[in-house]
Design an enzyme around this catalytic site. Structure first.
Site, PDB file in Angstrom:
ATOM      1  N   ASP A 363      -1.662  -5.198  52.806  1.00 42.05           N
ATOM      2  CA  ASP A 363      -0.260  -5.356  52.388  1.00 42.05           C
ATOM      3  C   ASP A 363       0.243  -3.961  52.026  1.00 42.05           C
ATOM      4  OD1 ASP A 363       2.163  -6.153  51.407  1.00 42.05           O
ATOM      5  OD2 ASP A 363       1.378  -7.110  49.608  1.00 42.05           O
ATOM      6  N   CYS A 416       6.708  -6.121  53.780  1.00 47.15           N
ATOM      7  CA  CYS A 416       7.922  -6.852  53.409  1.00 47.15           C
ATOM      8  C   CYS A 416       9.116  -6.069  53.948  1.00 47.15           C
ATOM      9  CB  CYS A 416       8.014  -7.053  51.902  1.00 47.15           C
ATOM     10  SG  CYS A 416       7.867  -5.565  50.905  1.00 47.15           S
TER      11      CYS A 416
END
Length: 469
Positions: A363, A416
């Protein structure tokens, strides 16, 4: 009055496990906090009090300081604020920043020359936003803003604030009409951001930009080790909290609530996590007994989700000890355990014990363009060149983590972001560099997923990379 209550991080994403590509931030700058200072004699809980404190926060953002972490500095600077006052200040800041392109355009029209006092400029931006969103309170807003201005810049600009706001009321229809041909004002994003999504998402760019200006949904993740969807829905119903089901262990509240109001939160039966972010743990293809690395772990939501779904040996890495502590706190609340290390995940020699991982969750730091509605300062702190900077960091992390992945193992690449340089283009470049990389298919047969922000979730990108034998 301290002019820097916030940590300056113009190139940083709100949550990452790797140093951001920024030339102006430092550990000492991030750690600095202003001393407490007394508020002027304004009525507790009044709009003038909220406007005064919020002007401090917005002025810092306009200077390049991140809002998300900096709010902590603001509360330390004004320790006498009540919980209700903090909520009012936060609402003013977030809503004004979501509409900043609009407010700044209106203010420029009203001023004959730029203001030299940042907090007065911030006060006017907040007041103008309030005038547009709550026109029925217009005269109160003007009066309270003037009262707040009396305590800024030694009161020299009180008359200016009064004049600008009353002039705005007189000209309001013409001011709004004048925004129609100004893209930054209409879409409330910087011009470079608008152009990028127009080019990269030609079919969805308008919905994407509009979605970034809305309030985000509040989704919950049920901890299956301590509850079930059926049981937790009953708890919400008993608390008169309505929701909709998103998945086997996920709910979205129809109306966001404070965490303290959620039944069983303190006991670890539920966590707050965006529905998009909840996909990571399920897409990683976990199996019991695997050795798993969460390379950029803070604040720990995905770390915990991995442990909730499978009995695994998990190592979680974070760059800063303070962020590692957030992961520990989350795991403790949920009754979960993992090995944690404070390290730079791309410097494997500092933390790797030589035993390869079956699964890696990467991530990585990114522009956070998919979560701008949760962090509205991002739209105005980012610069076009930052995207390339993040892409460089991401490539370094991927190359380093690939070395510690076992043959036959899988790494889920996750951002994201909605920008192609950080997503599909990044994965394509990585696969071209590594002959032993195969792009594994998800259950639906696709090899990548680009989720754009909508009413159900934020924006995320996912790609599953398998290391061939």
């Amino acid at each position: 009055m301290n002019s820097k209550p916030f940590a300056r991080r113009p190139g940083a994403r709100p949550s990452s496990g790797h140093a951001a590509p920024s030339s102006s931030s430092s550990r000492s700058d991030q750690a600095r906090r202003p001393p407490p200072r007394a508020l002027p004699a304004l009525p507790t809980g009044s709009l003038s009090e909220s406007l005064l404190v919020a002007s401090d926060g917005l002025a810092a953002v306009l200077k390049g300081y991140a809002l998300n972490d900096g709010l902590l500095g603001l509360w330390r600077a004004y320790p006498e604020l009540t919980a209700a006052s903090r909520g009012a200040v936060q609402d003013l800041l977030y809503s004004t920043l979501r509409d900043h392109g609009r407010g700044s355009s209106i203010l420029q029209t009203l001023l004959s020359k730029p203001l030299e006092e940042p907090r007065i400029e911030a006060l006017l931006l907040i007041a103008l936003h309030r005038l547009e969103t709550r026109p029925e309170t217009a005269h109160t807003v003007v009066d309270q803003a003037v009262e707040a201005a009396a305590h800024l810049a030694e009161g020299r600009l009180k008359a200016l604030v009064n004049g600008v706001l009353r002039n705005a009321l007189r000209q309001w229809p013409a001011l709004i009409a004048g925004l129609a041909d100004k893209p930054e004002a209409h879409w409330r994003h910087p011009a470079w951001w608008i152009e990028k999504v127009q080019h990269q998402h030609p079919e969805h760019w308008q919905a994407l930009l509009a979605g970034n200006n809305t309030h985000p949904p509040m989704s919950l993740r049920i901890n299956p080790r301590r509850s079930s969807l059926t049981d937790y829905r009953r708890e919400l119903e008993a608390a008169d909290i309505s929701c909709v089901e998103l998945g086997p262990l996920a709910l979205r509240l129809n109306t966001p609530r404070p965490v303290a109001a959620l039944p069983g939160f303190a006991e670890g039966r539920v966590s707050v996590q965006d529905w998009g972010a909840q996909q990571a743990a399920t897409l990683l293809d976990l199996q019991d007994g695997q050795r798993v690395l969460d390379a950029c772990a803070a604040p720990g939501g995905k770390t915990a989700h991995l442990l909730e779904l499978a009995d695994i040996q998990l190592l979680a890495i974070e760059l800063e000890e303070s962020r590692c502590q957030r992961v520990r706190d989350n795991l403790s609340r949920l009754g979960l355990t993992a090995e944690l290390q404070t390290a730079d995940c791309s410097h494997t020699r500092d933390w790797w014990d030589g035993q390869a991982f079956d699964r890696i969750l990467a991530d990585v730091p990114c522009s956070a363009s998919g979560v701008a509605r949760r962090h509205p300062d991002i739209k105005w702190l980012r610069r076009a060149e930052d995207v390339a900077g993040f892409a460089t960091v991401q490539a370094e992390i991927l190359d380093a983590l690939w070395l510690v992945l076992a043959p036959g193992g899988k790494m889920l690449y996750l951002t994201c972001s909605v920008f192609a340089e950080e997503n599909g283009q990044q994965v394509a470049r990585f696969a071209a560099r590594h002959a032993n990389c195969r792009r594994a298919a998800f259950a639906d047969g696709t090899t990548e997923k680009q989720w754009l922000p909508d009413a159900q979730h934020d924006g995320f990108y996912f790609a599953l990379l398998e290391k061939t034998l």
